[in-house]
Design a protein around this motif. Structure first.
Motif, PDB file in Angstrom:
ATOM      1  N   THR A 152       0.880  -0.992  -0.095  1.00 57.17           N
ATOM      2  CA  THR A 152       0.048   0.044  -0.030  1.00 57.17           C
ATOM      3  C   THR A 152       0.819   1.143   0.064  1.00 57.17           C
ATOM      4  N   LEU A 153       2.062   1.252   0.766  1.00 56.86           N
ATOM      5  CA  LEU A 153       2.999   2.229   0.845  1.00 56.86           C
ATOM      6  C   LEU A 153       3.649   2.661  -0.504  1.00 56.86           C
ATOM      7  N   LEU A 154       3.791   1.390  -1.167  1.00 57.17           N
ATOM      8  CA  LEU A 154       4.390   1.545  -2.387  1.00 57.17           C
ATOM      9  C   LEU A 154       3.583   2.060  -3.576  1.00 57.17           C
ATOM     10  N   THR A 155       2.442   1.820  -3.632  1.00 56.99           N
ATOM     11  CA  THR A 155       1.122   2.208  -4.555  1.00 56.99           C
ATOM     12  C   THR A 155       1.062   3.921  -4.201  1.00 56.99           C
ATOM     13  N   HIS A 156       1.323   4.405  -2.993  1.00 56.56           N
ATOM     14  CA  HIS A 156       1.234   5.831  -2.951  1.00 56.56           C
ATOM     15  C   HIS A 156       2.403   6.552  -3.440  1.00 56.56           C
ATOM     16  N   LEU A 157       3.806   5.770  -2.912  1.00 53.95           N
ATOM     17  CA  LEU A 157       5.094   6.474  -3.661  1.00 53.95           C
ATOM     18  C   LEU A 157       5.039   6.542  -4.928  1.00 53.95           C
ATOM     19  N   LEU A 158       4.418   5.425  -5.575  1.00 54.18           N
ATOM     20  CA  LEU A 158       4.763   5.600  -7.148  1.00 54.18           C
ATOM     21  C   LEU A 158       3.872   6.472  -7.645  1.00 54.18           C
ATOM     22  N   GLU A 159       2.907   7.151  -7.114  1.00 52.27           N
ATOM     23  CA  GLU A 159       2.225   8.439  -7.745  1.00 52.27           C
ATOM     24  C   GLU A 159       3.237   9.397  -8.237  1.00 52.27           C
ATOM     25  N   ASN A 160       4.314   9.483  -7.249  1.00 51.25           N
ATOM     26  CA  ASN A 160       5.453  10.395  -7.961  1.00 51.25           C
ATOM     27  C   ASN A 160       6.051   9.733  -8.621  1.00 51.25           C
ATOM     28  N   PRO A 161       6.249  10.345 -10.215  1.00 47.82           N
ATOM     29  CA  PRO A 161       6.991   9.924 -11.501  1.00 47.82           C
ATOM     30  C   PRO A 161       8.211   9.595 -11.211  1.00 47.82           C
ATOM     31  N   GLU A 162       9.175  10.285 -10.253  1.00 45.98           N
ATOM     32  CA  GLU A 162      10.410  10.133  -9.942  1.00 45.98           C
ATOM     33  C   GLU A 162      10.836   9.025  -9.382  1.00 45.98           C
ATOM     34  N   VAL A 163       9.862   8.329  -8.567  1.00 42.21           N
ATOM     35  CA  VAL A 163      10.162   7.183  -7.718  1.00 42.21           C
ATOM     36  C   VAL A 163      10.544   5.984  -8.507  1.00 42.21           C
ATOM     37  N   LYS A 164      11.315   5.172  -8.337  1.00 42.14           N
ATOM     38  CA  LYS A 164      11.660   3.739  -8.733  1.00 42.14           C
ATOM     39  C   LYS A 164      11.634   2.666  -7.615  1.00 42.14           C
ATOM     40  N   LYS A 306      25.829   2.249   7.319  1.00 40.98           N
ATOM     41  CA  LYS A 306      26.067   3.216   6.072  1.00 40.98           C
ATOM     42  C   LYS A 306      24.734   4.089   6.241  1.00 40.98           C
ATOM     43  N   SER A 307      23.708   3.787   6.821  1.00 41.79           N
ATOM     44  CA  SER A 307      22.447   4.194   6.582  1.00 41.79           C
ATOM     45  C   SER A 307      21.994   5.561   7.783  1.00 41.79           C
ATOM     46  N   GLN A 308      20.988   6.166   7.244  1.00 36.60           N
ATOM     47  CA  GLN A 308      20.421   7.205   8.132  1.00 36.60           C
ATOM     48  C   GLN A 308      19.272   6.357   8.642  1.00 36.60           C
ATOM     49  N   CYS A 309      19.234   6.333   9.856  1.00 37.94           N
ATOM     50  CA  CYS A 309      18.169   5.405  10.513  1.00 37.94           C
ATOM     51  C   CYS A 309      16.960   6.312  11.060  1.00 37.94           C
ATOM     52  N   TYR A 310      15.685   5.664  10.964  1.00 41.05           N
ATOM     53  CA  TYR A 310      14.457   6.515  11.415  1.00 41.05           C
ATOM     54  C   TYR A 310      13.402   5.236  11.734  1.00 41.05           C
ATOM     55  N   TYR A 311      12.604   5.853  12.875  1.00 37.61           N
ATOM     56  CA  TYR A 311      11.499   4.953  13.168  1.00 37.61           C
ATOM     57  C   TYR A 311      10.183   5.787  12.360  1.00 37.61           C
ATOM     58  N   LEU A 312       9.400   4.966  11.740  1.00 38.93           N
ATOM     59  CA  LEU A 312       8.240   5.575  10.854  1.00 38.93           C
ATOM     60  C   LEU A 312       7.068   4.756  11.619  1.00 38.93           C
ATOM     61  N   TYR A 313       6.183   5.996  12.076  1.00 41.44           N
ATOM     62  CA  TYR A 313       4.889   5.483  13.002  1.00 41.44           C
ATOM     63  C   TYR A 313       4.026   5.824  11.757  1.00 41.44           C
ATOM     64  N   LEU A 314       3.125   4.708  11.307  1.00 41.16           N
ATOM     65  CA  LEU A 314       2.184   4.858  10.150  1.00 41.16           C
ATOM     66  C   LEU A 314       0.875   5.332  10.814  1.00 41.16           C
ATOM     67  N   GLY A 315       0.340   6.197  10.450  1.00 41.66           N
ATOM     68  CA  GLY A 315      -1.075   6.560  10.844  1.00 41.66           C
ATOM     69  C   GLY A 315      -2.226   6.189   9.846  1.00 41.66           C
ATOM     70  N   PRO A 316      -3.405   6.378   9.934  1.00 44.42           N
ATOM     71  CA  PRO A 316      -4.469   5.863   8.752  1.00 44.42           C
ATOM     72  C   PRO A 316      -4.541   6.609   7.607  1.00 44.42           C
ATOM     73  N   ASP A 317      -3.567   7.868   7.395  1.00 46.15           N
ATOM     74  CA  ASP A 317      -3.683   8.762   6.082  1.00 46.15           C
ATOM     75  C   ASP A 317      -2.437   8.115   5.518  1.00 46.15           C
ATOM     76  N   LYS A 318      -2.735   7.205   4.494  1.00 41.98           N
ATOM     77  CA  LYS A 318      -1.882   6.588   3.683  1.00 41.98           C
ATOM     78  C   LYS A 318      -0.997   7.490   2.661  1.00 41.98           C
ATOM     79  N   ALA A 319      -1.743   8.437   2.070  1.00 42.18           N
ATOM     80  CA  ALA A 319      -1.099   9.462   1.470  1.00 42.18           C
ATOM     81  C   ALA A 319       0.230  10.010   2.039  1.00 42.18           C
ATOM     82  N   TYR A 320      -0.230  10.513   3.504  1.00 39.73           N
ATOM     83  CA  TYR A 320       0.887  11.313   4.139  1.00 39.73           C
ATOM     84  C   TYR A 320       1.916  10.499   4.582  1.00 39.73           C
ATOM     85  N   ASN A 321       1.530   9.071   4.906  1.00 37.10           N
ATOM     86  CA  ASN A 321       2.749   8.136   5.202  1.00 37.10           C
ATOM     87  C   ASN A 321       3.661   8.267   4.107  1.00 37.10           C
ATOM     88  N   ALA A 322       3.215   8.123   2.776  1.00 36.18           N
ATOM     89  CA  ALA A 322       4.182   8.309   1.581  1.00 36.18           C
ATOM     90  C   ALA A 322       4.788   9.547   1.624  1.00 36.18           C
TER      91      ALA A 322
END
Length: 334
Positions: A152-164, A306-322
């Motif tokens: 579901t997260l991938l679906t919303h991220l792909l709405e941006n044409p620059e995302v691969k 090698k990474s920048q590390c984060y915690y991602l707390y996902l709420g019900p707004d799927k578009a905002y998560n992306a």
């Protein structure tokens, strides 16, 4: 029908007497299909045919899903009389029999992933249970449990044409901590009704012991696949679900990734998906799994380092998560 699949120089040869089954596997592993190969490490033979008789012997192990028998170098897995897998350790070959095309495809699919997981570990390429995308000079790797919302997260991220797409749920990490693409298919519990993925052709994936899933081959998104994901900056995110409230993406110190990495890469993922095919339930198996865990642990440490590390707390707004992920990807462009 026959297929040669090249997974980072481990060649799997697949043959099947039912073209429809082989075509589904060809679509699933589209980006790994090669026309020919000078050598083959593993062969998988899928037979839409009655099950051959198992020679007389006592059961080696009884599972909920199958009964396991061993005779010499061969291991027989009897799936309640509906399917039979014969794995020959000496020949490195797998033969699968069933009169059910859905079962034949499922066991062929799982066998490929089982063999692949073991052999990629040996090459220092370890799978991580995560969704990964790239944008420009940065990757985002988001670890979430099964049914946690990766697709579901991938679906919303792909709405941006620059995302691969790097991988829907299984990017590879090498011993230097770099991320490598593993494009196979997108799996969802239902067909998306809007967004870029709603335009794809979806296929029902019937599984014997799990709910039905819908899958779409990534050959339909050829121009959205990332081919050069390694040597990029990586944003490593451990995802958690919120019952309500606004989503939060917050930086965390690297030591806070210990538990997520154990769960999604070192211990909770990368074991064979058909355990009974490979394990002999003795000390040697425990030792082998320990070696694989060590390789995965080393790759995990390098990834976190090698990474920048984060915690991602996902709420019900799927578009905002992306959008939170996209904002960070843009911020980390070179």
């Amino acid at each position: 029908m026959q297929l040669y699949l090249n997974f980072h120089d481990h060649i799997i040869f697949v043959s099947c007497n039912e073209d429809a089954v082989c075509k589904k596997l060809e679509e699933e592993f589209h980006f790994f299909v090669v026309q020919e190969a000078s050598h083959v490490e593993t062969t998988i033979d899928l037979n839409l045919a009655p099950l051959p008789e198992i020679p007389p012997t006592k059961a080696h192990k009884i599972h909920e899903t199958c009964i396991v028998y061993e005779i010499g170098s061969r291991r027989y897995l009897d799936y309640q009389g509906e399917a039979l897998t014969i794995w020959d350790k000496m020949e490195d070959s797998v033969r699968i029999f069933s009169l059910n095309t859905d079962r034949l495809y499922e066991l062929g699919f799982l066998s490929i992933h089982s063999i692949l997981g073991q052999n990629l570990d040996k090459k220092g390429l370890c799978r991580i249970h995560a969704m990964a995308v790239s944008l420009g000079s940065a990757n985002a790797v988001v670890m979430l449990p099964s049914k946690g919302g990766k697709s579901t997260l991938l679906t919303h991220l792909l709405e941006n044409p620059e995302v691969k797409i790097v991988s829907d749920d299984m990017p590879l990490i090498d011993t230097s901590g770099f991320v490598h693409a593993f494009p196979s298919k997108i799996s969802m519990t239902s067909v998306p009704l809007d967004g870029p993925l709603s335009q794809l052709k979806w296929t029902e994936f019937k599984r014997a012991f799990y709910p039905v899933k819908w899958t779409a081959g990534l050959s339909q998104l050829e121009n959205r696949i990332e081919r050069q994901s390694f040597h990029k900056k990586t944003l490593l995110m451990a995802g958690f679900r919120l019952s309500q409230g606004q989503s939060i993406l917050t930086p965390v110190p690297k030591w806070k990734m210990i538990t997520p990495m154990l769960e999604h890469m070192i211990m909770g993922f990368g074991l064979p998906q058909i355990l009974e095919m490979f394990l002999h339930f003795n000390f040697l198996d425990v030792f082998k799994l320990g070696l694989h865990a060590c390789v995965r642990a080393f790759c995990a440490i390098q990834l976190v380092r090698k990474s920048q590390c984060y915690y991602l707390y996902l709420g019900p707004d799927k578009a905002y998560n992306a959008q939170l992920i996209l904002d960070q990807l843009y911020e980390h462009q070179s």
